[in-house]
Design a protein around this motif. Structure first.
Motif, PDB file in Angstrom:
ATOM      1  N   ILE A 155     -41.736  39.882 -38.865  1.00 24.60           N
ATOM      2  CA  ILE A 155     -40.313  39.789 -38.516  1.00 24.60           C
ATOM      3  C   ILE A 155     -40.140  38.749 -37.416  1.00 24.60           C
ATOM      4  O   ILE A 155     -39.289  37.874 -37.486  1.00 24.60           O
ATOM      5  N   ARG A 156     -40.991  38.874 -36.391  1.00 24.86           N
ATOM      6  CA  ARG A 156     -41.030  37.884 -35.310  1.00 24.86           C
ATOM      7  C   ARG A 156     -42.423  37.899 -34.693  1.00 24.86           C
ATOM      8  O   ARG A 156     -43.117  38.911 -34.740  1.00 24.86           O
ATOM      9  N   VAL A 157     -42.797  36.770 -34.106  1.00 26.56           N
ATOM     10  CA  VAL A 157     -44.055  36.679 -33.367  1.00 26.56           C
ATOM     11  C   VAL A 157     -43.697  36.407 -31.909  1.00 26.56           C
ATOM     12  O   VAL A 157     -43.021  35.416 -31.603  1.00 26.56           O
ATOM     13  N   GLU A 181     -42.323  42.960 -25.310  1.00 18.90           N
ATOM     14  CA  GLU A 181     -41.250  42.468 -26.171  1.00 18.90           C
ATOM     15  C   GLU A 181     -41.476  42.914 -27.617  1.00 18.90           C
ATOM     16  O   GLU A 181     -40.541  43.334 -28.305  1.00 18.90           O
ATOM     17  N   ALA A 182     -42.731  42.791 -28.040  1.00 21.48           N
ATOM     18  CA  ALA A 182     -43.049  43.141 -29.421  1.00 21.48           C
ATOM     19  C   ALA A 182     -42.860  44.632 -29.678  1.00 21.48           C
ATOM     20  O   ALA A 182     -42.331  45.039 -30.723  1.00 21.48           O
ATOM     21  N   THR A 183     -43.285  45.458 -28.723  1.00 17.38           N
ATOM     22  CA  THR A 183     -43.145  46.913 -28.873  1.00 17.38           C
ATOM     23  C   THR A 183     -41.677  47.312 -28.952  1.00 17.38           C
ATOM     24  O   THR A 183     -41.280  48.146 -29.780  1.00 17.38           O
ATOM     25  N   GLU A 184     -40.877  46.687 -28.095  1.00 21.09           N
ATOM     26  CA  GLU A 184     -39.437  46.995 -28.086  1.00 21.09           C
ATOM     27  C   GLU A 184     -38.800  46.653 -29.428  1.00 21.09           C
ATOM     28  O   GLU A 184     -38.016  47.434 -29.983  1.00 21.09           O
ATOM     29  N   LEU A 185     -39.131  45.475 -29.968  1.00 25.74           N
ATOM     30  CA  LEU A 185     -38.562  45.067 -31.242  1.00 25.74           C
ATOM     31  C   LEU A 185     -39.095  45.937 -32.389  1.00 25.74           C
ATOM     32  O   LEU A 185     -38.347  46.304 -33.305  1.00 25.74           O
ATOM     33  N   GLU A 204     -39.909  49.036 -32.315  1.00 25.59           N
ATOM     34  CA  GLU A 204     -39.213  50.320 -32.304  1.00 25.59           C
ATOM     35  C   GLU A 204     -37.848  50.199 -32.968  1.00 25.59           C
ATOM     36  O   GLU A 204     -37.426  51.080 -33.717  1.00 25.59           O
ATOM     37  N   LYS A 205     -37.166  49.091 -32.697  1.00 27.97           N
ATOM     38  CA  LYS A 205     -35.849  48.880 -33.299  1.00 27.97           C
ATOM     39  C   LYS A 205     -35.957  48.678 -34.803  1.00 27.97           C
ATOM     40  O   LYS A 205     -35.099  49.142 -35.579  1.00 27.97           O
ATOM     41  N   GLU A 206     -36.990  47.989 -35.214  1.00 24.70           N
ATOM     42  CA  GLU A 206     -37.150  47.643 -36.633  1.00 24.70           C
ATOM     43  C   GLU A 206     -37.924  48.688 -37.421  1.00 24.70           C
ATOM     44  O   GLU A 206     -38.174  48.514 -38.619  1.00 24.70           O
ATOM     45  N   LYS A 207     -38.355  49.755 -36.677  1.00 25.72           N
ATOM     46  CA  LYS A 207     -39.175  50.787 -37.308  1.00 25.72           C
ATOM     47  C   LYS A 207     -40.424  50.180 -37.961  1.00 25.72           C
ATOM     48  O   LYS A 207     -40.781  50.492 -39.102  1.00 25.72           O
ATOM     49  N   GLY A 208     -41.058  49.322 -37.184  1.00 21.46           N
ATOM     50  CA  GLY A 208     -42.257  48.651 -37.668  1.00 21.46           C
ATOM     51  C   GLY A 208     -43.434  48.896 -36.746  1.00 21.46           C
ATOM     52  O   GLY A 208     -43.495  49.938 -36.067  1.00 21.46           O
ATOM     53  N   TYR A 209     -44.344  47.971 -36.717  1.00 19.67           N
ATOM     54  CA  TYR A 209     -45.529  48.094 -35.875  1.00 19.67           C
ATOM     55  C   TYR A 209     -45.913  46.714 -35.345  1.00 19.67           C
ATOM     56  O   TYR A 209     -45.377  45.687 -35.792  1.00 19.67           O
ATOM     57  N   VAL A 210     -46.827  46.702 -34.388  1.00 23.95           N
ATOM     58  CA  VAL A 210     -47.236  45.446 -33.750  1.00 23.95           C
ATOM     59  C   VAL A 210     -48.660  45.100 -34.165  1.00 23.95           C
ATOM     60  O   VAL A 210     -49.563  45.933 -34.095  1.00 23.95           O
ATOM     61  N   GLU A 211     -48.841  43.854 -34.584  1.00 27.71           N
ATOM     62  CA  GLU A 211     -50.171  43.332 -34.921  1.00 27.71           C
ATOM     63  C   GLU A 211     -50.550  42.290 -33.869  1.00 27.71           C
ATOM     64  O   GLU A 211     -49.848  41.296 -33.691  1.00 27.71           O
ATOM     65  N   THR A 253     -52.781  34.422 -27.208  1.00 28.89           N
ATOM     66  CA  THR A 253     -52.707  35.687 -27.940  1.00 28.89           C
ATOM     67  C   THR A 253     -51.233  36.002 -28.166  1.00 28.89           C
ATOM     68  O   THR A 253     -50.424  35.933 -27.233  1.00 28.89           O
ATOM     69  N   THR A 254     -50.871  36.303 -29.398  1.00 27.67           N
ATOM     70  CA  THR A 254     -49.482  36.614 -29.712  1.00 27.67           C
ATOM     71  C   THR A 254     -49.400  37.980 -30.389  1.00 27.67           C
ATOM     72  O   THR A 254     -50.416  38.555 -30.802  1.00 27.67           O
ATOM     73  N   TYR A 255     -48.160  38.477 -30.514  1.00 22.84           N
ATOM     74  CA  TYR A 255     -47.942  39.831 -31.034  1.00 22.84           C
ATOM     75  C   TYR A 255     -46.895  39.763 -32.147  1.00 22.84           C
ATOM     76  O   TYR A 255     -45.738  39.420 -31.902  1.00 22.84           O
ATOM     77  N   ALA A 256     -47.364  40.060 -33.356  1.00 21.84           N
ATOM     78  CA  ALA A 256     -46.490  39.965 -34.527  1.00 21.84           C
ATOM     79  C   ALA A 256     -45.859  41.324 -34.823  1.00 21.84           C
ATOM     80  O   ALA A 256     -46.565  42.332 -34.930  1.00 21.84           O
ATOM     81  N   VAL A 257     -44.549  41.335 -34.930  1.00 25.71           N
ATOM     82  CA  VAL A 257     -43.831  42.555 -35.308  1.00 25.71           C
ATOM     83  C   VAL A 257     -43.721  42.579 -36.829  1.00 25.71           C
ATOM     84  O   VAL A 257     -43.153  41.661 -37.439  1.00 25.71           O
ATOM     85  N   LYS A 258     -44.296  43.623 -37.442  1.00 26.59           N
ATOM     86  CA  LYS A 258     -44.346  43.702 -38.896  1.00 26.59           C
ATOM     87  C   LYS A 258     -43.786  45.043 -39.382  1.00 26.59           C
ATOM     88  O   LYS A 258     -43.614  45.968 -38.601  1.00 26.59           O
TER      89      LYS A 258
END
Length: 288
Positions: free
Chosen positions: A236-238, A244-248, A250-257, A223-228
């Motif tokens: 942006i990153r998987v 890790e995904a939540t932290e990124l 927040e920085k990118e003003k995005g969400y986690v899938e 199971t992976t977490y994509a930052v979109k």
């Protein structure tokens, strides 16, 4: 098993691909059968008359079989080609067909050909290590010949010279060294697998549930977490953890899938019996 020809391939090609070239000799289990999940083996036996496979699905495996046949016919001094070795444990005969044994000072090196895609080389396969170590055990216990090394000769079917990613094979065919087990570890594994298959046969005959396949046997992906981010098609990153995904995000003003792992052997029906498997079908029927 019924073989279909949905693409209307020429009859000679269908006949060639449909032919069964495999034989395990006078053994009850081959090494690969011993390693396979007992649940799959029993379901295949039960539903053999209802199973279907299109001939196009047989091309990849049969090309490997044809290559094995060509290699087996090519005798070279210092090598033993395609030797099937038999042994008996608790009244059960098992056998393994070893592609190649290379004579070296003091013993042999076992080599197994694999016709694979690049991702198999990048990820590595525990099954390769298990298979070759059982071959080692057979050679040492039956023939009394010391095995001094184990290698995979990986022939990469989809090799691309332009792919420079980490772990990507450096050529269209490469040699991979495989770690060796001691004989006690290997024989323990063989006996455990035999007991599993025996128990599965007994339970199945009495109409009892078969032992579920493990995540490893089902080729479960992570199971992976994509930052979109809104407006961006690709991630942006998987990442492997939600933190890790939540932290990124927040920085990118995005969400986690969340991209849930899946049992690829089941979803792709690589076992051939997923439609009759209570384990897999039960998961499909669980409400989201």
């Amino acid at each position: 098993m019924k073989i279909t020809n949905n693409q209307n391939l020429p009859a000679p090609l269908v006949a060639l691909l449909s032919r069964n070239y495999y034989s395990k000799g006078a053994s009850q289990y081959s090494v690969t059968e011993l390693m396979s999940p007992p649940k799959i083996r029993r379901l295949r036996e039960q539903y053999d008359d209802e199973m279907q496979i299109d001939v196009t699905k047989m091309i990849a495996s049969q090309l490997g079989t044809f290559m094995h046949g060509k290699l087996e016919a090519k005798e070279v001094e210092g090598y033993i080609n395609e030797e099937r070795i038999f042994t008996e444990i608790d009244g059960v005969v098992i056998s393994g067909a070893i592609d190649l044994q290379k004579h070296v000072e003091g013993g042999v090196v076992i080599i197994d050909y694999k016709f694979v895609k690049a991702w198999s080389v990048k990820q590595g396969k525990d099954d390769w290590m298990t298979q070759l170590n059982i071959y080692k055990w057979l050679v040492e216990t039956v023939k009394g010949t010391p095995v001094l090394g184990l290698q995979i000769c990986a022939i990469v079917k989809d090799y691309s010279p332009h792919d420079t990613s980490e772990g990507y094979p450096q050529a269209e065919a490469i040699m991979i060294d495989i770690p060796m087990w001691d004989s006690v570890k290997t024989e323990t594994y063989v006996r455990e697998r035999l007991n599993m298959h025996r128990n599965a046969k007994v339970h199945h005959e009495f109409g009892e549930d078969l032992q579920p396949c493990t995540d490893e046997e089902r080729w479960m992906s992570e199971t992976t977490y994509a930052v979109k981010r809104e407006g961006r098609k690709t991630a942006i990153r998987v990442l492997k953890t939600m933190d890790e995904a939540t932290e990124l995000a927040e920085k990118e003003k995005g969400y986690v899938e969340t991209r849930s792992g899946e049992p690829k052997r089941c979803t792709g029906d690589f076992c051939g019996v997923s439609k009759w498997c209570s384990q897999y079908q039960g998961e499909l029927n669980v409400p989201a």
